[in-house]
Design a protein around this motif. Structure first.
Motif, mmCIF file in Angstrom:
data_model
loop_
_atom_site.group_PDB
_atom_site.id
_atom_site.type_symbol
_atom_site.label_atom_id
_atom_site.label_comp_id
_atom_site.label_asym_id
_atom_site.label_seq_id
_atom_site.Cartn_x
_atom_site.Cartn_y
_atom_site.Cartn_z
ATOM 1 N N UNK A 115 -8.069 12.201 36.134
ATOM 2 C CA UNK A 115 -9.100 11.189 36.383
ATOM 3 C C UNK A 115 -9.481 10.476 35.091
ATOM 4 N N UNK A 116 -9.559 11.230 34.008
ATOM 5 C CA UNK A 116 -9.916 10.626 32.721
ATOM 6 C C UNK A 116 -8.818 9.670 32.238
ATOM 7 N N UNK A 117 -7.562 10.034 32.477
ATOM 8 C CA UNK A 117 -6.454 9.164 32.069
ATOM 9 C C UNK A 117 -6.323 7.938 32.963
ATOM 10 N N UNK A 118 -6.675 8.086 34.219
ATOM 11 C CA UNK A 118 -6.595 6.992 35.199
ATOM 12 C C UNK A 118 -5.209 6.349 35.212
ATOM 13 N N UNK A 119 -4.175 7.175 35.309
ATOM 14 C CA UNK A 119 -2.809 6.658 35.394
ATOM 15 C C UNK A 119 -2.634 6.013 36.763
ATOM 16 N N UNK A 161 5.046 1.476 30.082
ATOM 17 C CA UNK A 161 5.202 2.392 28.943
ATOM 18 C C UNK A 161 4.189 2.101 27.829
ATOM 19 N N UNK A 162 3.902 0.848 27.592
ATOM 20 C CA UNK A 162 2.932 0.484 26.555
ATOM 21 C C UNK A 162 1.533 0.984 26.900
ATOM 22 N N UNK A 163 1.087 0.751 28.118
ATOM 23 C CA UNK A 163 -0.264 1.189 28.485
ATOM 24 C C UNK A 163 -0.362 2.714 28.509
ATOM 25 N N UNK A 164 0.724 3.381 28.891
ATOM 26 C CA UNK A 164 0.715 4.846 28.883
ATOM 27 C C UNK A 164 0.635 5.387 27.457
ATOM 28 N N UNK A 165 1.332 4.752 26.538
ATOM 29 C CA UNK A 165 1.240 5.171 25.129
ATOM 30 C C UNK A 165 -0.175 4.947 24.593
ATOM 31 N N UNK A 166 -0.776 3.832 24.990
ATOM 32 C CA UNK A 166 -2.149 3.551 24.571
ATOM 33 C C UNK A 166 -3.117 4.590 25.134
ATOM 34 N N UNK A 167 -2.921 4.976 26.391
ATOM 35 C CA UNK A 167 -3.775 5.998 27.000
ATOM 36 C C UNK A 167 -3.597 7.340 26.294
ATOM 37 N N UNK A 168 -2.357 7.664 25.908
ATOM 38 C CA UNK A 168 -2.106 8.914 25.195
ATOM 39 C C UNK A 168 -2.854 8.924 23.855
ATOM 40 N N UNK A 169 -2.756 7.820 23.127
ATOM 41 C CA UNK A 169 -3.430 7.743 21.824
ATOM 42 C C UNK A 169 -4.944 7.811 21.982
ATOM 43 N N UNK A 174 -0.558 15.204 28.031
ATOM 44 C CA UNK A 174 0.816 14.874 27.639
ATOM 45 C C UNK A 174 1.776 15.082 28.796
ATOM 46 N N UNK A 175 1.592 16.155 29.558
ATOM 47 C CA UNK A 175 2.445 16.409 30.715
ATOM 48 C C UNK A 175 2.317 15.287 31.747
ATOM 49 N N UNK A 176 1.090 14.897 32.051
ATOM 50 C CA UNK A 176 0.870 13.840 33.038
ATOM 51 C C UNK A 176 1.447 12.505 32.584
ATOM 52 N N UNK A 177 1.273 12.182 31.328
ATOM 53 C CA UNK A 177 1.799 10.918 30.808
ATOM 54 C C UNK A 177 3.324 10.954 30.752
ATOM 55 N N UNK A 178 3.891 12.085 30.331
ATOM 56 C CA UNK A 178 5.354 12.208 30.306
ATOM 57 C C UNK A 178 5.944 12.067 31.705
ATOM 58 N N UNK A 179 5.283 12.656 32.699
ATOM 59 C CA UNK A 179 5.749 12.520 34.086
ATOM 60 C C UNK A 179 5.695 11.056 34.533
ATOM 61 N N UNK A 180 4.630 10.367 34.195
ATOM 62 C CA UNK A 180 4.496 8.957 34.562
ATOM 63 C C UNK A 180 5.583 8.128 33.878
ATOM 64 N N UNK A 181 5.872 8.426 32.623
ATOM 65 C CA UNK A 181 6.937 7.695 31.909
ATOM 66 C C UNK A 181 8.297 7.966 32.548
ATOM 67 N N UNK A 182 8.545 9.203 32.970
ATOM 68 C CA UNK A 182 9.823 9.516 33.644
ATOM 69 C C UNK A 182 9.948 8.737 34.948
#
Length: 65
Positions: free
Chosen positions: A8-12, A18-26, A53-61
């Motif tokens: 919920x905090x990441x709101x993926x 990929x750019x917005x996901x990297x920004x969310x990770x940072x 990191x797991x959630x963002x990596x899954x979204x990137x995949x």
């Protein structure tokens, strides 16, 4: 540290790139990295970072398919 809370905090969303996901990770790391919290909270911060990191990596995949 519940996965739902981190998600919920990441709101993926499907609109993320990929750019917005990297920004969310940072941004998440800036706010939650274990190095930035007091010692008693580091275990919890480490778990939150691992989940994020797991959630963002899954979204990137999913995007690379």
């Amino acid at each position: 540290t519940a996965p739902q809370e981190v998600a919920a905090e990441l709101a993926i969303s499907a609109a993320d790139t990929p750019l917005t996901l990297r920004e969310k990770r940072r941004a998440f790391a800036r706010a939650n990295h274990p190095d930035g919290v007091a010692l008693p909270f580091r275990d919890n911060a480490t778990k939150r970072m691992m989940l994020a990191n797991l959630l963002i990596d899954e979204a990137l995949r999913r995007l690379s398919r």
